[in-house]
Design a protein around this motif. Sequence first.
Motif, PDB file in Angstrom:
ATOM      1  N   ARG A   1       1.590  -6.338  13.296  1.00  0.00           N
ATOM      2  CA  ARG A   1       0.306  -6.903  13.723  1.00  0.00           C
ATOM      3  C   ARG A   1      -0.847  -6.290  12.933  1.00  0.00           C
ATOM      4  N   THR A   2      -0.825  -4.990  12.738  1.00  0.00           N
ATOM      5  CA  THR A   2      -1.886  -4.311  11.992  1.00  0.00           C
ATOM      6  C   THR A   2      -1.909  -4.782  10.538  1.00  0.00           C
ATOM      7  N   ALA A   3      -0.742  -4.885   9.930  1.00  0.00           N
ATOM      8  CA  ALA A   3      -0.672  -5.359   8.546  1.00  0.00           C
ATOM      9  C   ALA A   3      -1.232  -6.776   8.448  1.00  0.00           C
ATOM     10  N   ALA A   4      -0.814  -7.659   9.348  1.00  0.00           N
ATOM     11  CA  ALA A   4      -1.258  -9.056   9.315  1.00  0.00           C
ATOM     12  C   ALA A   4      -2.766  -9.164   9.534  1.00  0.00           C
ATOM     13  N   THR A   5      -3.306  -8.338  10.418  1.00  0.00           N
ATOM     14  CA  THR A   5      -4.748  -8.341  10.675  1.00  0.00           C
ATOM     15  C   THR A   5      -5.534  -8.071   9.399  1.00  0.00           C
ATOM     16  N   HIS A   6      -4.970  -7.276   8.531  1.00  0.00           N
ATOM     17  CA  HIS A   6      -5.644  -6.902   7.289  1.00  0.00           C
ATOM     18  C   HIS A   6      -5.145  -7.706   6.090  1.00  0.00           C
ATOM     19  N   GLY A   7      -4.374  -8.772   6.356  1.00  0.00           N
ATOM     20  CA  GLY A   7      -3.920  -9.650   5.292  1.00  0.00           C
ATOM     21  C   GLY A   7      -2.725  -9.140   4.500  1.00  0.00           C
TER      22      GLY A   7
END
Length: 134
Positions: free
Chosen positions: A103-109
């Motif tokens: 989720r954290t990775a996806a939030t930052h693209g």
Amino acid sequence: MAQRNTWQRDRVRSALGDAQGFVSAQDLHASLREDNTGIGLATVYRALAALAANGEADQLQSPEGEAIYRACASEGHHHHLICRSCGTTVEIQAHDVETWAQRTAATHGFTQAEHVVDIFGLCAACTARNRVPH
């Protein structure tokens, strides 16, 4: 290029399997030297790197920054609880960490995110030994 399996690598694999918890290349080399194997430190480093690359050994960084290794007991991605005092290690699954990391990775693209999470502390036995009676 596949690396050939040598007697030295087999001996390092065996010594790693006999070790209690995570060990450094230097500690493993000292153990092999006590057994008069004639295996040099550079060979131990190469063998440990190959075992880690093949998934036969876990490699992580100690709190002091040293690479330490352990014969891998689980297949696939996992995490560890490691006692700073005695080296007792427990392999754990951490689904909440997996969810958070993705989720954290996806939030930052970010895509194809990977992570390493190892928890260092004191096991129950070491905690009990360190307790001072009041």
